[in-house]
Scaffold this active site. Sequence first.
Site, PDB file in Angstrom:
ATOM      1  CE  LYS A 116     -15.667 133.588  23.109  1.00  0.00           C
ATOM      2  NZ  LYS A 116     -15.825 135.562  23.832  1.00  0.00           N
ATOM      3  CE  LYS A 199     -10.264 133.838  13.113  1.00  0.00           C
ATOM      4  NZ  LYS A 199     -11.457 134.371  13.880  1.00  0.00           N
ATOM      5  CE  LYS A 202      -6.609 137.058  22.908  1.00  0.00           C
ATOM      6  NZ  LYS A 202      -8.073 137.532  22.146  1.00  0.00           N
TER       7      LYS A 202
END
Length: 336
Positions: A116, A199, A202
Amino acid sequence: MEEKVKSSLFSAVQPSGAVTIGNYIGAIRNFVKLQDEYNCIYAVADLHAITVRQEPAVLRRNTLELMALFLACGIDPKKCVLFVQSHVPAHCELAWVLNTISYPGELSRMTQFKDKSAKHAENVNMGLMDYPVLMAADILLYQAALVPVGADQKQHLELTRDLAIRFNNRYGQTFTVPDGYILKDSGARIMSLADPSKKMSKSDDNPNAFVTMGDDRDSILRKFKRAVTDSDSEIRYDPENKPGVSNLLTIYHAFTGKSLADSEREFAGKGYGEFKEAVGEAVADALAPIQAEKARLLADKAYINSIISEGDNAAFRMARKTLSKVYRKIGFYSGE
Ligand code: TRP
């Protein structure tokens, strides 16, 4: 007659945008299955969501939408505690205490923090680094024995266990040390439709890579039509050599309940076009009643608010009990 005491189970989902069918199959649908067997406590993790920048009006809307989705998917507020994380101040309060036994070294080593930080390089804030400590507070406040987690949260659960053990060793038995709940149907990991080695997410740049719980029938069919397969033509479950087809079979299995073997038989000798259409139809059929129920609930905000407020109150009481114990153990003066 002896009544078996149910173990407590905690999980949470961030209200940070669209929920994909991968989140549904991997998390929310299991929350529904678990609610009869365990004392389930489920939160909308808005405190976690703000570790990356959120548009205030959108965050507010997403929180309500996620609550409506939980209910529409079948989470029963009579069986579970369903609440909004920021409404229960004990989460921040316990996180503060846990901060004092957490080390920067162990937090900066977390894979998700590193990912992140790279992705949001313009906003590497303390909250992003402290995220797993807040998550530990979520879990430990409810003395949860079990936490259903996907692979991406395993490291955070490991830290939660470490912090619980560290605190218990220093101050005496206080927290239940939680275990990960490994889902039986662990084959149900949904991959990207555009790149089945990743994976489904969104935040993928390619909107055809994921299907959300809100997508309409036409978009769903279109996305499956475009899904990546391979150059041969056999519909066979073989994740190693045929990741695209295998992902579609997994999705078909997850949404119809038909076994992989039965699904292979059903499509034997058929073309990829027909197969992809059938998978799209199955997903659209399964989502339609959930979407209708969600829309019905959203039209009755007062009802959703009443569910949230009941859940908040129940969570508040449970959390307060653990927090009081913690404050006592660490020596905060209480007038006694
Ligand atoms: N970090 C989790 C996620 O993004 C959400 C979450 C917050 C959570 N608190 C939790 C999950 C506690 C399990 C337990 O998926």
